[in-house]
Motif scaffolding. Structure first.
Motif, PDB file in Angstrom:
ATOM      1  N   LEU A   1       0.809  -1.218   0.000  1.00 45.76           N
ATOM      2  CA  LEU A   1       0.000   0.000   0.000  1.00 45.76           C
ATOM      3  C   LEU A   1       0.845   1.272   0.000  1.00 45.76           C
ATOM      4  O   LEU A   1       0.535   2.248  -0.682  1.00 45.76           O
ATOM      5  N   TRP A   2       1.973   1.269   0.755  1.00 45.45           N
ATOM      6  CA  TRP A   2       2.684   2.523   1.023  1.00 45.45           C
ATOM      7  C   TRP A   2       4.027   2.676   0.321  1.00 45.45           C
ATOM      8  O   TRP A   2       4.563   3.787   0.279  1.00 45.45           O
ATOM      9  N   SER A   3       4.626   1.596  -0.183  1.00 45.99           N
ATOM     10  CA  SER A   3       5.964   1.794  -0.768  1.00 45.99           C
ATOM     11  C   SER A   3       5.857   2.517  -2.105  1.00 45.99           C
ATOM     12  O   SER A   3       5.091   2.109  -2.984  1.00 45.99           O
ATOM     13  N   ARG A   4       6.624   3.571  -2.253  1.00 46.39           N
ATOM     14  CA  ARG A   4       6.691   4.297  -3.527  1.00 46.39           C
ATOM     15  C   ARG A   4       7.860   3.830  -4.379  1.00 46.39           C
ATOM     16  O   ARG A   4       7.946   4.154  -5.554  1.00 46.39           O
ATOM     17  N   LEU A   5       8.799   3.094  -3.767  1.00 51.41           N
ATOM     18  CA  LEU A   5      10.046   2.783  -4.462  1.00 51.41           C
ATOM     19  C   LEU A   5      10.165   1.316  -4.869  1.00 51.41           C
ATOM     20  O   LEU A   5      10.892   0.996  -5.814  1.00 51.41           O
ATOM     21  N   ALA A   6       9.456   0.427  -4.178  1.00 47.18           N
ATOM     22  CA  ALA A   6       9.565  -1.005  -4.501  1.00 47.18           C
ATOM     23  C   ALA A   6       8.771  -1.318  -5.760  1.00 47.18           C
ATOM     24  O   ALA A   6       7.729  -0.712  -6.019  1.00 47.18           O
TER      25      ALA A   6
ATOM     26  N   ALA B   1       2.899  14.967  -0.889  1.00 45.61           N
ATOM     27  CA  ALA B   1       2.534  16.145  -0.089  1.00 45.61           C
ATOM     28  C   ALA B   1       1.175  15.951   0.593  1.00 45.61           C
ATOM     29  O   ALA B   1       0.971  16.420   1.708  1.00 45.61           O
ATOM     30  N   LEU B   2       0.273  15.246  -0.070  1.00 41.79           N
ATOM     31  CA  LEU B   2      -1.079  15.070   0.473  1.00 41.79           C
ATOM     32  C   LEU B   2      -1.219  13.753   1.243  1.00 41.79           C
ATOM     33  O   LEU B   2      -2.321  13.367   1.627  1.00 41.79           O
ATOM     34  N   ASN B   3      -0.088  13.058   1.424  1.00 42.75           N
ATOM     35  CA  ASN B   3      -0.078  11.796   2.175  1.00 42.75           C
ATOM     36  C   ASN B   3      -1.043  10.765   1.591  1.00 42.75           C
ATOM     37  O   ASN B   3      -1.736  10.048   2.318  1.00 42.75           O
ATOM     38  N   ILE B   4      -1.102  10.710   0.246  1.00 45.30           N
ATOM     39  CA  ILE B   4      -1.967   9.729  -0.416  1.00 45.30           C
ATOM     40  C   ILE B   4      -1.146   8.465  -0.664  1.00 45.30           C
ATOM     41  O   ILE B   4      -0.109   8.515  -1.340  1.00 45.30           O
TER      42      ILE B   4
ATOM     43  N   GLN C   1      -7.192 -11.997   4.740  1.00 40.67           N
ATOM     44  CA  GLN C   1      -8.384 -11.839   5.588  1.00 40.67           C
ATOM     45  C   GLN C   1      -8.940 -10.447   5.349  1.00 40.67           C
ATOM     46  O   GLN C   1      -8.289  -9.442   5.703  1.00 40.67           O
ATOM     47  N   LYS C   2     -10.124 -10.437   4.756  1.00 42.43           N
ATOM     48  CA  LYS C   2     -10.736  -9.166   4.385  1.00 42.43           C
ATOM     49  C   LYS C   2     -10.877  -8.240   5.604  1.00 42.43           C
ATOM     50  O   LYS C   2     -10.632  -7.038   5.522  1.00 42.43           O
ATOM     51  N   HIS C   3     -11.248  -8.830   6.758  1.00 42.43           N
ATOM     52  CA  HIS C   3     -11.509  -7.980   7.926  1.00 42.43           C
ATOM     53  C   HIS C   3     -10.218  -7.365   8.485  1.00 42.43           C
ATOM     54  O   HIS C   3     -10.264  -6.423   9.270  1.00 42.43           O
ATOM     55  N   VAL C   4      -9.054  -7.907   8.095  1.00 45.92           N
ATOM     56  CA  VAL C   4      -7.788  -7.284   8.517  1.00 45.92           C
ATOM     57  C   VAL C   4      -7.388  -6.214   7.493  1.00 45.92           C
ATOM     58  O   VAL C   4      -6.935  -5.129   7.848  1.00 45.92           O
ATOM     59  N   TRP C   5      -7.573  -6.526   6.223  1.00 47.04           N
ATOM     60  CA  TRP C   5      -7.159  -5.605   5.148  1.00 47.04           C
ATOM     61  C   TRP C   5      -8.018  -4.341   5.131  1.00 47.04           C
ATOM     62  O   TRP C   5      -7.487  -3.231   4.976  1.00 47.04           O
ATOM     63  N   GLU C   6      -9.314  -4.495   5.295  1.00 45.05           N
ATOM     64  CA  GLU C   6     -10.190  -3.323   5.116  1.00 45.05           C
ATOM     65  C   GLU C   6      -9.845  -2.170   6.063  1.00 45.05           C
ATOM     66  O   GLU C   6      -9.757  -1.029   5.611  1.00 45.05           O
ATOM     67  N   PRO C   7      -9.611  -2.418   7.353  1.00 44.60           N
ATOM     68  CA  PRO C   7      -9.236  -1.281   8.215  1.00 44.60           C
ATOM     69  C   PRO C   7      -7.888  -0.657   7.820  1.00 44.60           C
ATOM     70  O   PRO C   7      -7.713   0.548   7.935  1.00 44.60           O
TER      71      PRO C   7
ATOM     72  N   HIS D   1      -6.689  -0.460   4.783  1.00 41.32           N
ATOM     73  CA  HIS D   1      -6.978   0.337   3.589  1.00 41.32           C
ATOM     74  C   HIS D   1      -7.753   1.599   3.969  1.00 41.32           C
ATOM     75  O   HIS D   1      -7.447   2.704   3.510  1.00 41.32           O
ATOM     76  N   GLN D   2      -8.712   1.434   4.841  1.00 44.89           N
ATOM     77  CA  GLN D   2      -9.547   2.556   5.283  1.00 44.89           C
ATOM     78  C   GLN D   2      -8.703   3.624   5.990  1.00 44.89           C
ATOM     79  O   GLN D   2      -8.855   4.829   5.761  1.00 44.89           O
ATOM     80  N   GLN D   3      -7.771   3.144   6.830  1.00 44.13           N
ATOM     81  CA  GLN D   3      -6.906   4.073   7.561  1.00 44.13           C
ATOM     82  C   GLN D   3      -6.067   4.896   6.584  1.00 44.13           C
ATOM     83  O   GLN D   3      -5.881   6.102   6.758  1.00 44.13           O
ATOM     84  N   ALA D   4      -5.569   4.223   5.532  1.00 42.53           N
ATOM     85  CA  ALA D   4      -4.771   4.934   4.525  1.00 42.53           C
ATOM     86  C   ALA D   4      -5.647   5.968   3.811  1.00 42.53           C
ATOM     87  O   ALA D   4      -5.219   7.095   3.559  1.00 42.53           O
ATOM     88  N   ALA D   5      -6.894   5.574   3.503  1.00 34.95           N
ATOM     89  CA  ALA D   5      -7.795   6.513   2.802  1.00 34.95           C
ATOM     90  C   ALA D   5      -8.040   7.741   3.679  1.00 34.95           C
ATOM     91  O   ALA D   5      -8.081   8.867   3.184  1.00 34.95           O
ATOM     92  N   GLU D   6      -8.165   7.521   4.988  1.00 32.21           N
ATOM     93  CA  GLU D   6      -8.444   8.655   5.886  1.00 32.21           C
ATOM     94  C   GLU D   6      -7.203   9.510   6.128  1.00 32.21           C
ATOM     95  O   GLU D   6      -7.313  10.676   6.504  1.00 32.21           O
ATOM     96  N   ALA D   7      -6.011   8.923   5.917  1.00 33.15           N
ATOM     97  CA  ALA D   7      -4.771   9.673   6.163  1.00 33.15           C
ATOM     98  C   ALA D   7      -4.533  10.731   5.088  1.00 33.15           C
ATOM     99  O   ALA D   7      -3.788  11.680   5.289  1.00 33.15           O
ATOM    100  N   ALA D   8      -5.184  10.560   3.930  1.00 34.38           N
ATOM    101  CA  ALA D   8      -4.954  11.503   2.833  1.00 34.38           C
ATOM    102  C   ALA D   8      -5.541  12.863   3.167  1.00 34.38           C
ATOM    103  O   ALA D   8      -6.636  12.955   3.718  1.00 34.38           O
TER     104      ALA D   8
END
Ligand SMILES: C[S@@+](CC[C@H](N)C(=O)[O-])C[C@H]1O[C@@H](n2cnc3c(N)ncnc32)[C@H](O)[C@@H]1O
Length: 408
Positions: free
Chosen positions: A51-56, A213-216, A233-239, A241-248
């Motif tokens: 989700l977060w690596s920009r370089l890999a 800059a926008l932490n997306i 496990q969907k119930h582990v992934w969804e939060p 992903h959701q946390q990343a969406a809210e961090a933007a």
């Protein structure tokens, strides 16, 4: 799933930067190797890194590493992996193979051997084997052979991570998003500094910078192979992903707050960049314009240490256009000489970073670089040159020459 051996490949030259990034995301110790980084991590780390690596380029889980001498050893090595813990016989798969000094005669045959071993193991365990799909497989298995050892990985990313999902419009020589991110990381640019790409093409550098800059999260808009795997496990992934969406950081920026700029001589490219910025959710944070890099003036003051970041037109892949390109005798070399002159006249106090395959570029531009960072643009060896631009100072003698009434 808490002690997985992970390998994250990246472009050559980017390994140290990736090590730093991966440590920042996972807080785990990381080993920097040639071509990528290695670490022990959890399934949660796998998701966060995708989700977060920009370089890999990918996140791979190492499932086998052992000595081999021949194809029989490869077959055994692949047979001994519990693939059925990762996917089922309903999934399709594909073997990608790379080698460095392997003594085997045929890499194709080595890949077929590994494919057979995996298929046979499934048939033996479940009575049916998964099909191979060489175009859109659900599962990529990567095999790497060196002189005497074989390593097998399952890829958790699927499409390489530079495919962020927003760049659907691109020009002739687009920069990979991971390389644009590496240029930004190598420069030490921080979002408080204005950023300007005067040859922005489809906007890769500007969009990457705006997302930073926008932490997306770079992976927010795309699916991953791991979502089809058995440990998922969907119930582990969804939060996560959701946390990343809210961090933007969202919401329209005030025009005065826009400090990321791009321009290109080709208006078609500016349209592409604009559409890409919209898809990436950063259009409100960017200002894109048409115009020749040899004529455009600085888009902001030098108050906050502004930076130019450029992947210029170079050589066969893409031609210089605009003022330099239309002159009869003009070529790429003229473009760089004129660019340096333009900068010295108008960009005093800026820092410029140029990615180019020409090791002699600073001499040609008659500028002295203050850093040169080795970086590979696919198979092309490049340098990222740093120039601290100092404008032409008006000498006392020149001042006298331009006094009103003085002879010109
Ligand atoms: C290598 S491409 C940049 C690709 C870009 N980084 C991307 O990812 O799409 C070089 C760009 O320089 C532009 N270009 C060529 N001559 C130019 C000039 N004189 N002024 C501004 N842009 C120019 C081309 O239109 C092209 O989009």
């Amino acid at each position: 799933m808490n002690h997985l051996q992970l390998f994250l490949p990246c472009a050559a030259g980017v390994e140290e930067l990736l090590g730093h990034e991966v440590h920042g995301i996972t807080k785990q110790p990381v080993s920097v190797l040639r071509g990528g980084v290695m670490m022990e991590g959890s399934w949660r780390d796998v998701m966060q890194l995708n989700l977060w690596s920009r370089l890999a380029v990918r996140v791979m889980v190492q499932l086998q590493h052992r000595p081999y001498r021949n194809e029989k050893d490869l077959y055994d090595a692949a047979s001994d992996v519990a693939w059925e813990l990762w996917f089922t016989n309903k999934n399709t798969f594909k073997i990608d193979i790379t080698s460095q000094h392997s003594p085997l005669k045929s890499l194709n045959f080595a890949a077929l051997t590994i494919k057979d071993a995996i298929a046979d193991r499934f048939r033996h365990k479940s009575g049916a084997r998964p099909d191979v799909d060489t175009h859109w497989p659900h599962v990529h298995v990567h095999a790497h052979l060196n002189t005497d050892s074989v390593t097998l990985y399952i890829d958790t990313s699927g499409e390489p991570l530079f495919k962020r999902g927003w760049r659907q419009d691109k020009g002739d020589a687009p920069l990979k998003e991971t390389l644009a991110a590496a240029m930004l990381a190598a420069s030490g640019w921080s979002p408080e500094q204005p950023l300007y790409d005067p040859c922005c093409g489809s906007g890769t550098i500007a969009v990457e910078a705006a997302q930073m800059a926008l932490n997306i999260a770079p992976g927010l808009q795309r699916p991953f192979a791991f979502e089809r795997y058995l440990p998922f496990q969907k119930h582990v992934w969804e939060p996560i992903h959701q946390q990343a969406a809210e961090a933007a950081v969202t919401g329209p920026a005030n025009a005065q707050e826009i400090t990321i700029f791009g321009s290109d001589v080709a208006h078609r490219m500016v349209d592409f960049a604009q559409r890409n910025a919209e898809r990436a959710g950063v259009a409100h944070a960017l200002q894109l314009r048409g115009g020749d890099a040899l004529q455009r003036m600085p888009p902001c003051s030098t108050e906050h240490k502004p930076v130019m970041m450029i992947n210029p037109p170079y050589g066969e892949r893409i031609e210089v256009r605009g003022v330099a390109g239309t002159q009869q005798t003009a070529d790429t070399e003229d473009f760089f000489v004129q660019l340096a002159t333009h900068w010295k006249s108008h960009f005093d106090g800026w820092t410029a970073w140029i990615l180019a395959p020409d090791m002699k570029l600073p001499g040609r531009m008659r500028l002295k670089e203050s850093r040169r960072v080795p970086m590979w643009n696919g198979p092309i060896e490049c340098r990222l040159f740093k120039f601290d631009i100092q404008g032409r100072r008006v000498q006392p003698a020149d001042k006298a020459a331009v006094q009103p009434g003085a002879a010109q």
